[in-house]
Write an enzyme that holds these catalytic residues in place. Structure first.
Site, PDB file in Angstrom:
ATOM      1  N   LYS A 125      -2.489   5.221  -4.382  1.00  0.00           N
ATOM      2  CA  LYS A 125      -1.353   6.001  -3.878  1.00  0.00           C
ATOM      3  C   LYS A 125      -1.890   7.349  -3.403  1.00  0.00           C
ATOM      4  CE  LYS A 125       0.047   7.788  -8.436  1.00  0.00           C
ATOM      5  NZ  LYS A 125       1.158   7.877  -9.401  1.00  0.00           N
ATOM      6  N   ASN A 150       6.658   2.982 -19.036  1.00  0.00           N
ATOM      7  CA  ASN A 150       6.341   4.159 -18.225  1.00  0.00           C
ATOM      8  C   ASN A 150       6.441   5.395 -19.118  1.00  0.00           C
ATOM      9  OD1 ASN A 150       5.895   6.059 -16.259  1.00  0.00           O
ATOM     10  ND2 ASN A 150       7.414   5.245 -14.824  1.00  0.00           N
ATOM     11  N   GLU A 173       9.557  -2.645 -15.904  1.00  0.00           N
ATOM     12  CA  GLU A 173       9.223  -1.319 -16.425  1.00  0.00           C
ATOM     13  C   GLU A 173      10.350  -0.735 -17.274  1.00  0.00           C
ATOM     14  OE1 GLU A 173       7.134   1.741 -13.913  1.00  0.00           O
ATOM     15  OE2 GLU A 173       9.085   2.732 -14.121  1.00  0.00           O
ATOM     16  N   LYS A 213       3.826  -2.086  -5.543  1.00  0.00           N
ATOM     17  CA  LYS A 213       4.517  -1.024  -6.294  1.00  0.00           C
ATOM     18  C   LYS A 213       5.499  -0.332  -5.357  1.00  0.00           C
ATOM     19  CE  LYS A 213       4.582   1.777 -10.016  1.00  0.00           C
ATOM     20  NZ  LYS A 213       3.461   2.699 -10.240  1.00  0.00           N
ATOM     21  N   GLU A 237       1.854   2.828 -18.563  1.00  0.00           N
ATOM     22  CA  GLU A 237       1.745   3.461 -17.245  1.00  0.00           C
ATOM     23  C   GLU A 237       1.987   4.965 -17.357  1.00  0.00           C
ATOM     24  OE1 GLU A 237       4.746   1.661 -14.748  1.00  0.00           O
ATOM     25  OE2 GLU A 237       4.877   0.019 -16.163  1.00  0.00           O
ATOM     26  N   SER A 238       1.275   5.722 -16.542  1.00  0.00           N
ATOM     27  CA  SER A 238       1.474   7.171 -16.347  1.00  0.00           C
ATOM     28  C   SER A 238       0.850   8.014 -17.463  1.00  0.00           C
ATOM     29  CB  SER A 238       2.952   7.540 -16.233  1.00  0.00           C
ATOM     30  OG  SER A 238       3.558   6.910 -15.141  1.00  0.00           O
ATOM     31  N   GLU A 285      -4.475   2.079  -9.339  1.00  0.00           N
ATOM     32  CA  GLU A 285      -3.401   2.215  -8.361  1.00  0.00           C
ATOM     33  C   GLU A 285      -3.809   3.065  -7.166  1.00  0.00           C
ATOM     34  OE1 GLU A 285       0.934   2.134  -9.300  1.00  0.00           O
ATOM     35  OE2 GLU A 285       0.654   4.307  -9.126  1.00  0.00           O
TER      36      GLU A 285
END
Length: 256
Positions: A50, A183, A162, A110, A213-214, A48
């Site tokens: 960001k 998530n 999600e 996203k 995710e995360s 990702e």
């Protein structure tokens, strides 16, 4: 005001300022990410791009996003996720488009999607996937999840739906979403627990691709999440913070 409310308000602000008014018409990737995942002997990573986040603040100095994308692709990422939300994330549709024009790789737009105008923008910038947050529908920020998924599919855009709670996960499996996201971050408190993936996948009878995710910071995290049943791993902050992005992605890919 909790974080989720702030994220929604930022999207409303972005919409009102014309962030998603796009004149381009870019083609989507010709690559099927499902086949890449199925045939991958290593860990399937969506890297990702960001530059900031609500939990970390500034993550990395704004550099040429196409260079970052190239490093991620060279490292073996099966796809890229690109933030298009200006507030909190320092992203934009223009960043996404600059990468889309240069690379034929599956890409996720996203954002905090709360309106069809954002899906229209996703189609114009060549997004292969969008991310929808199940709790936004459950809390009434958005309506008619099935309709929104159908609207996305009409453009050939696949949906990552999600979830964070068990009920969200179970309900999401009943939809036409293409990939179910888990998530590990609670969007109300921003706290992260990678055991969230384990809790949600307990007794899961595989029917859809699941992306965790995360909170993925090291190779052991990939191995743990894979053992829980995750097929795909979306990693942003730990990659973007790394001095050598290509090497960092490669390390995660070779976790398995």
């Amino acid at each position: 005001m909790n974080i989720l409310n702030k994220l929604v308000n930022n999207s409303l602000r972005s919409i009102s300022l014309g962030t998603y008014e796009i004149s381009c018409d870019l083609a989507k990737s010709t690559i099927d990410i499902n086949k890449k995942i199925k045939n991958n002997k290593h860990a399937s990573i969506i890297a990702e791009i960001k530059f900031s986040s609500p939990s970390e603040g500034k993550i990395r100095k704004r550099l040429d996003p196409t260079e970052i994308a190239q490093y991620m692709i060279n490292g073996g990422a099966v796809g890229l996720s690109v933030l298009t939300q200006p507030y909190f994330f320092n992203g934009s549709p223009q960043i996404f488009m600059s990468i889309r024009k240069k690379f034929d790789i599956p890409m996720v737009m996203k954002d905090i999607i709360i309106d069809k105008i954002q899906i229209d923008a996703a189609n114009k910038i060549g997004a292969d996937y969008i991310l929808l947050i199940k709790s936004l529908f459950d809390l009434g920020y958005m309506k008619e999840l099935d309709e929104i998924i159908e609207y996305s599919h009409k453009f050939g855009i696949k949906v990552i739906l999600e979830t964070h709670k068990k009920k969200e996960f179970i309900d999401s499996l009943k939809t036409e979403a293409d990939i179910i996201g888990i998530n590990n971050r609670n969007l109300n408190t921003l706290k992260v627990d990678i055991h969230t993936t384990k809790k949600l996948l307990k007794n899961y009878n595989k029917s859809k691709i699941v992306v965790s995710e995360s909170g993925i910071d090291k190779q052991d995290d990939i191995q743990f999440l894979r053992s829980c049943g995750a097929d795909l791993f979306l990693i942003g902050t730990s990659i973007m913070k790394h001095d050598n992005i290509q090497q960092c992605v490669k390390k995660f890919v070779n976790s398995i």
